[in-house]
Design a protein around this motif. Structure first.
Motif, PDB file in Angstrom:
ATOM      1  N   THR A  52      55.388  26.356  29.855  1.00  9.15           N
ATOM      2  CA  THR A  52      55.021  27.727  29.000  1.00  9.15           C
ATOM      3  C   THR A  52      54.788  28.890  29.601  1.00  9.15           C
ATOM      4  N   ASN A  53      54.226  28.880  30.727  1.00  7.22           N
ATOM      5  CA  ASN A  53      53.999  30.213  31.506  1.00  7.22           C
ATOM      6  C   ASN A  53      55.181  30.977  31.856  1.00  7.22           C
ATOM      7  N   PHE A  54      56.133  29.870  32.595  1.00  6.86           N
ATOM      8  CA  PHE A  54      57.514  30.662  33.092  1.00  6.86           C
ATOM      9  C   PHE A  54      58.341  30.877  32.216  1.00  6.86           C
ATOM     10  N   VAL A  55      58.232  30.306  30.922  1.00  6.51           N
ATOM     11  CA  VAL A  55      59.107  30.486  29.901  1.00  6.51           C
ATOM     12  C   VAL A  55      58.726  31.861  29.160  1.00  6.51           C
ATOM     13  N   PHE A  56      57.484  32.010  29.212  1.00  6.67           N
ATOM     14  CA  PHE A  56      56.907  33.260  28.507  1.00  6.67           C
ATOM     15  C   PHE A  56      57.097  34.438  29.360  1.00  6.67           C
ATOM     16  N   MET A  57      56.866  34.205  30.725  1.00  6.84           N
ATOM     17  CA  MET A  57      57.007  35.290  31.684  1.00  6.84           C
ATOM     18  C   MET A  57      58.586  35.731  31.959  1.00  6.84           C
ATOM     19  N   LEU A  58      59.278  34.595  31.764  1.00  7.12           N
ATOM     20  CA  LEU A  58      60.640  35.028  32.233  1.00  7.12           C
ATOM     21  C   LEU A  58      61.147  35.455  31.217  1.00  7.12           C
ATOM     22  N   GLY A  59      60.998  35.332  29.674  1.00  6.84           N
ATOM     23  CA  GLY A  59      61.523  35.821  28.571  1.00  6.84           C
ATOM     24  C   GLY A  59      61.225  37.228  28.213  1.00  6.84           C
ATOM     25  N   LEU A  60      59.961  37.528  28.593  1.00  4.21           N
ATOM     26  CA  LEU A  60      59.439  38.876  28.413  1.00  4.21           C
ATOM     27  C   LEU A  60      60.117  39.804  29.704  1.00  4.21           C
ATOM     28  N   GLY A  61      60.313  39.379  30.802  1.00  2.98           N
ATOM     29  CA  GLY A  61      60.718  40.172  31.990  1.00  2.98           C
ATOM     30  C   GLY A  61      62.244  40.140  31.623  1.00  2.98           C
ATOM     31  N   PHE A  62      62.955  39.195  31.367  1.00  2.00           N
ATOM     32  CA  PHE A  62      64.523  39.501  30.987  1.00  2.00           C
ATOM     33  C   PHE A  62      64.715  40.222  29.961  1.00  2.00           C
ATOM     34  N   GLY A  63      63.837  40.181  28.800  1.00  2.00           N
ATOM     35  CA  GLY A  63      63.990  40.917  27.653  1.00  2.00           C
ATOM     36  C   GLY A  63      63.700  42.582  28.167  1.00  2.00           C
ATOM     37  N   ARG A  64      62.721  42.857  28.968  1.00  2.00           N
ATOM     38  CA  ARG A  64      62.792  44.096  29.558  1.00  2.00           C
ATOM     39  C   ARG A  64      63.737  44.630  30.361  1.00  2.00           C
ATOM     40  N   LEU A  65      63.975  43.863  31.178  1.00  2.00           N
ATOM     41  CA  LEU A  65      65.511  44.176  31.875  1.00  2.00           C
ATOM     42  C   LEU A  65      66.598  44.740  31.189  1.00  2.00           C
ATOM     43  N   LEU A  66      66.926  43.748  29.960  1.00  2.00           N
ATOM     44  CA  LEU A  66      67.840  44.061  29.069  1.00  2.00           C
ATOM     45  C   LEU A  66      67.576  45.481  28.433  1.00  2.00           C
ATOM     46  N   SER A  67      66.333  45.769  28.197  1.00  2.00           N
ATOM     47  CA  SER A  67      65.917  47.168  27.633  1.00  2.00           C
ATOM     48  C   SER A  67      66.417  48.367  28.615  1.00  2.00           C
TER      49      SER A  67
ATOM     50  N   TYR B  67      55.247  49.596  32.020  1.00  2.00           N
ATOM     51  CA  TYR B  67      56.387  48.321  31.533  1.00  2.00           C
ATOM     52  C   TYR B  67      57.474  48.358  32.634  1.00  2.00           C
ATOM     53  N   GLN B  68      57.663  49.308  33.586  1.00  2.00           N
ATOM     54  CA  GLN B  68      58.402  48.844  34.686  1.00  2.00           C
ATOM     55  C   GLN B  68      57.636  47.984  35.617  1.00  2.00           C
ATOM     56  N   PHE B  69      56.125  48.155  35.911  1.00  2.00           N
ATOM     57  CA  PHE B  69      55.305  47.401  36.643  1.00  2.00           C
ATOM     58  C   PHE B  69      55.368  45.991  36.153  1.00  2.00           C
ATOM     59  N   GLY B  70      55.035  46.000  34.673  1.00  2.00           N
ATOM     60  CA  GLY B  70      55.150  44.887  33.790  1.00  2.00           C
ATOM     61  C   GLY B  70      56.261  43.877  34.027  1.00  2.00           C
ATOM     62  N   THR B  71      57.393  44.387  34.194  1.00  2.00           N
ATOM     63  CA  THR B  71      58.706  43.707  34.304  1.00  2.00           C
ATOM     64  C   THR B  71      58.790  43.000  35.515  1.00  2.00           C
ATOM     65  N   PHE B  72      58.518  43.682  36.598  1.00  2.00           N
ATOM     66  CA  PHE B  72      58.296  43.241  38.174  1.00  2.00           C
ATOM     67  C   PHE B  72      57.428  42.158  37.861  1.00  2.00           C
ATOM     68  N   ALA B  73      56.225  42.270  37.485  1.00  2.00           N
ATOM     69  CA  ALA B  73      55.095  41.307  37.610  1.00  2.00           C
ATOM     70  C   ALA B  73      55.458  40.006  36.755  1.00  2.00           C
ATOM     71  N   GLU B  74      55.861  40.177  35.520  1.00  2.00           N
ATOM     72  CA  GLU B  74      56.306  39.018  34.806  1.00  2.00           C
ATOM     73  C   GLU B  74      57.510  38.110  35.539  1.00  2.00           C
ATOM     74  N   LEU B  75      58.442  38.910  35.898  1.00  2.00           N
ATOM     75  CA  LEU B  75      59.648  38.088  36.633  1.00  2.00           C
ATOM     76  C   LEU B  75      58.842  37.396  37.800  1.00  2.00           C
ATOM     77  N   PHE B  76      58.059  37.931  38.807  1.00  2.00           N
ATOM     78  CA  PHE B  76      57.401  37.380  39.753  1.00  2.00           C
ATOM     79  C   PHE B  76      56.754  36.345  39.296  1.00  2.00           C
ATOM     80  N   LEU B  77      55.661  36.347  38.227  1.00  2.00           N
ATOM     81  CA  LEU B  77      55.082  35.059  37.869  1.00  2.00           C
ATOM     82  C   LEU B  77      55.953  34.189  37.260  1.00  2.00           C
ATOM     83  N   GLY B  78      56.950  34.400  36.627  1.00  2.00           N
ATOM     84  CA  GLY B  78      57.926  33.258  35.928  1.00  2.00           C
ATOM     85  C   GLY B  78      58.498  32.709  36.980  1.00  2.00           C
ATOM     86  N   PHE B  79      59.050  33.252  38.166  1.00  2.00           N
ATOM     87  CA  PHE B  79      59.894  32.601  39.185  1.00  2.00           C
ATOM     88  C   PHE B  79      58.777  31.910  39.756  1.00  2.00           C
TER      89      PHE B  79
END
Length: 134
Positions: A85-100, A111-123
């Motif tokens: 659930t953590n990687f789905v949550f984090m990658l969902g947020l991260g990829f949604g922010r990348l799309l934005s 939000y830029q930092f958050g995107t990096f952190a979410e993708l890192f934690l997800g992967f």
């Protein structure tokens, strides 16, 4: 019957859970900021009751996932579910922010930092899950 709950039993246990701890420590405070004062750290000005309701629902969602991650930290039988659930949550947020980024433009630094952190934690979560004993 006594049952001791330990957060970390081994180095591998630390590696498997540290991203969950980091996630909880970030997601819970952010959920309260979103719900009660989003303009404090973000360029967000809620205008309607529906907008306030939406952000409080997001708070509930964030806290709900955080509780599941805490279960995974302290109870071994929930660890795999917490990681998934953590990687789905984090990658969902991260990829949604990348799309934005591509559609809406570059957001504020938070939000830029958050995107990096979410993708890192997800992967990182995906990496941990692939190395867990079956």
């Amino acid at each position: 019957m006594t049952y001791k709950t330990k957060m970390f039993k081994t180095k591998q246990d630390f590696i498997a859970k540290i991203h969950l701890i980091i996630s909880v420590c970030i997601v819970i405070p952010v959920s309260f900021v979103y719900a009660f004062n989003p303009g404090f750290k973000f360029n967000i000005q809620l205008q309607t009751i529906d907008e306030h309701n939406f952000f409080k629902a997001i708070m509930g969602l964030y806290i709900g996932f955080s509780m599941l991650w805490l279960l995974g930290i302290f109870k071994q039988q929930f660890l795999k579910t917490a990681i998934v659930t953590n990687f789905v949550f984090m990658l969902g947020l991260g990829f949604g922010r990348l799309l934005s980024f591509f559609i809406d433009g570059t957001p504020t630094f938070g939000y830029q930092f958050g995107t990096f952190a979410e993708l890192f934690l997800g992967f990182y979560g995906v990496w941990v899950l692939t190395r867990l004993k079956k």
